[in-house]
Motif scaffolding. Sequence first.
Motif, PDB file in Angstrom:
ATOM      1  N   SER A  74      38.466  76.040  87.363  1.00  0.00           N
ATOM      2  CA  SER A  74      36.711  75.446  86.416  1.00  0.00           C
ATOM      3  C   SER A  74      35.754  74.208  87.140  1.00  0.00           C
ATOM      4  O   SER A  74      36.333  73.284  88.003  1.00  0.00           O
ATOM      5  CB  SER A  74      37.312  75.362  85.039  1.00  0.00           C
ATOM      6  N   ASP A  79      35.446  66.562  87.396  1.00  0.00           N
ATOM      7  CA  ASP A  79      36.365  67.230  88.440  1.00  0.00           C
ATOM      8  C   ASP A  79      37.591  66.980  88.794  1.00  0.00           C
ATOM      9  O   ASP A  79      37.427  66.657  89.899  1.00  0.00           O
ATOM     10  CB  ASP A  79      35.485  68.203  88.582  1.00  0.00           C
ATOM     11  N   GLN A 111      22.645  71.295  80.451  1.00  0.00           N
ATOM     12  CA  GLN A 111      23.566  71.812  79.557  1.00  0.00           C
ATOM     13  C   GLN A 111      23.498  70.408  78.496  1.00  0.00           C
ATOM     14  O   GLN A 111      24.078  69.433  78.214  1.00  0.00           O
ATOM     15  CB  GLN A 111      24.939  71.958  80.005  1.00  0.00           C
ATOM     16  N   THR A 147      40.630  71.822  90.342  1.00  0.00           N
ATOM     17  CA  THR A 147      39.602  72.661  89.578  1.00  0.00           C
ATOM     18  C   THR A 147      38.449  74.094  91.061  1.00  0.00           C
ATOM     19  O   THR A 147      38.488  73.188  92.150  1.00  0.00           O
ATOM     20  CB  THR A 147      37.951  71.609  89.232  1.00  0.00           C
ATOM     21  N   GLN A 206      36.737  65.755  79.318  1.00  0.00           N
ATOM     22  CA  GLN A 206      37.402  67.182  80.237  1.00  0.00           C
ATOM     23  C   GLN A 206      37.830  68.767  80.170  1.00  0.00           C
ATOM     24  O   GLN A 206      37.822  68.719  78.553  1.00  0.00           O
ATOM     25  CB  GLN A 206      38.348  66.621  81.712  1.00  0.00           C
ATOM     26  N   TYR A 207      37.693  69.842  80.650  1.00  0.00           N
ATOM     27  CA  TYR A 207      38.547  70.982  80.891  1.00  0.00           C
ATOM     28  C   TYR A 207      40.073  70.818  81.749  1.00  0.00           C
ATOM     29  O   TYR A 207      40.525  71.417  81.251  1.00  0.00           O
ATOM     30  CB  TYR A 207      37.800  72.243  81.112  1.00  0.00           C
ATOM     31  N   GLU A 235      33.596  71.599  86.003  1.00  0.00           N
ATOM     32  CA  GLU A 235      32.008  70.361  84.063  1.00  0.00           C
ATOM     33  C   GLU A 235      30.890  70.307  84.988  1.00  0.00           C
ATOM     34  O   GLU A 235      30.459  69.604  84.537  1.00  0.00           O
ATOM     35  CB  GLU A 235      33.263  70.282  83.689  1.00  0.00           C
ATOM     36  N   CYS A 267      32.554  62.558  82.808  1.00  0.00           N
ATOM     37  CA  CYS A 267      34.111  63.831  83.352  1.00  0.00           C
ATOM     38  C   CYS A 267      33.696  63.834  84.540  1.00  0.00           C
ATOM     39  O   CYS A 267      32.666  62.803  85.011  1.00  0.00           O
ATOM     40  CB  CYS A 267      33.247  64.714  82.561  1.00  0.00           C
TER      41      CYS A 267
END
Length: 727
Positions: free
Chosen positions: A519, A545, A527, A549, A513-514, A521, A543
């Motif tokens: 953002s 979001d 990707q 996000t 995760q970010y 992902e 993952c």
Amino acid sequence: MKHIICAALLAVSSFAASAKVDIQALEAYVYPNNSTASAALNFMPDGQTYLKLSADGKTIERYDIASGKAIATILDVSKTRGDRKLDRISDYSVSPDGSLLLVYKDKQQIYRRTFRAEYFIFDIRRNTLKPLSTAHPFQQSPVVSPDGRMVAFMAADNNIYIHKVDYGSEVAVTTDGQFNSIINGIPDWVYEEEFTTNRSMEWAPDNSMLCYLKYDESRVPAFSFTEYEGACDPKKQFALYTGEYTYKYPVAGEPNSKVTLHSYDVETRKTKQLDLPATDIEYIPRIHFGPTSAQLIVLTLNREQNRLDFYSVNPRSTVATQIHQEKSETWVRPEAYESVTYLDNEMVIFSDRTGWSHLYRLAYNGNELGALTSGEFDVTAFYGYSPEGAYYYQSTANGAINRVITKVNPRKKTAETVTPASGWASATFAPGGAYYVLSHSSATTVPVFSLVGSAKEKTLRTLETNADAAARFASAPKREFFTFSANGREFNAYLVKPADFNPSKKYPVIMSQYSGPGSQEVTNRWQIDWPQYFAQQGYVVACVDGLGTGGRGREFEQCVYKNLGYYETQSQNALLSYLRSQSWAAADRIGIYGWSFGGYESLMAASSGAPYAAAVAVAPVTSWRYYDTIYAERYMSTPAANAEGYDVSAPINRISSFNCPLLLMHGTADDNVHLSNTMELIARLLSANRMPQMLLFPNMNHSINGCNTRALVYARMLEFFNANLGK
């Protein structure tokens, strides 16, 4: 479930141990080897032709857009006239009138977006190549006047100079530049990083004036980090004694640069300071001339970044008038000031006044001309308009994980989506809007670039298919999208599974995760990265979001205001609970990973009490008090106004709650998230008799690139998860 207290040695990973990971096989999946080809065209101002630099950097060819046929070689380094000859050029830009090229070589990166280089002026008609400056061999962010007769640039002394092309002369616009004190025409570090800009000077449409920002960073506290000799591009001067790099970096609550606006009259060589009427202006993120030289549009923010003002400033009379304002109870989204489009008779601006990000037309006198878009979706990019009067934009109209392009004609009251309903579409328009390059990909299809004529939305030809990438990664596992609900919310997520996935088996899981504000992902675009390789090693990568996000409206994103880490951690823990409920998941072998904000959130999740089996944090923020003013205060307000928020959101204050093995990785020359973030966390862990593992990358910045180091980040991570997730 048994929780393992972090007790590994504080040590750099041994390469003997790393031998268990096939680094060469991993390299193919990570940057730069996972990159796909692009087909961006460098359009000329005429909107009918484009330029292309040869692979060897020796020639630039001109092509007809419609046919794709070569018209002429406009630059050949072996045939240019002038005293200087070049073996090759690194890159180039085109002047506004199309008469000149600014070519450069010997690029020297400064920070993320800025660099110095040795620039040359190439006159297309005369075939002459001349240095931009002989007094200042390296220049930064040069900008050509609209008529192609002058070039303004900043030199290494932090001063602006103007090169007169016709006469080969040079004049100083400023003389007070000084490193770590006064910067003219170029943003300071925090503006560059957080306002995504590399230039703060603009020419008037009639070439009469240059307007610029001056940054007085003398009162901004300095930050220093150690420089070593190293082995990747070694710095020989530090072989026996380390060096030190010092620059101005304002952490949350500290003074920013004092920024002032100025105009320089080319004819009189006089400079004026252009004062703005408001007294609480903290930032000037953008300046840009309108259609006349009497109207400089200046965008300003207050320190809280919840009020954006548009000013119209006359550089000659110095009269400044506020013409528009955007306000928020949380923060004004960055696209509101970073993505204003200046057209001949209007501006197109972003606003989330309805709860969703949409486009609005704004006259240069401030009169609102109406909304271009509406609905429960976010507009994510504006591209301009076609000769037929249709405006083009990118949005989440078909769901947050997708991007579609739509054209709307306000006069005809029509709207048409011109790209597939699913996948990820983006575009680059030629001047005038008659043509555009369309890129489209999905999680299962590589990016394909096509040239499209806007009049009939007809594909004229395919520019790039990325067939090589498709073949190279044909057998790589693909992302599978799904949604799940928790706490009354539905979340978008994906899984990457082994190719031979068997639901009757138990798989260790890595949550990636970010999580940073705005953002995304979980996106339906091509990707290929480390998750596909890890899946081949027997992991499932997941993952989500979570709250905070982007792509799902203002409320979903901005609920995290003044409380970073709280809702994001709830979201990650919700995914953890979902995964533990799946029959195929090894419930006691689920780890979490993140880089930068993702590293921060990895630490927050690992100290939340949730049963993670291991955590990896790369270049993490460990307290928002350590991070820069613009970013930290945008989402957290100042430490003085939100002391409790800063305290409860800091991993360094959650030491007793860490309950799993922890791996920290960081570049020692990270100018963005300083290594001190990691060191302060480690100091507190050690004081509590908790010993994480750590791997440092000497002289590497926030991205940890170069000399194969990116692959080593993931090789070490794989080794760590193998050891701690029972692989």
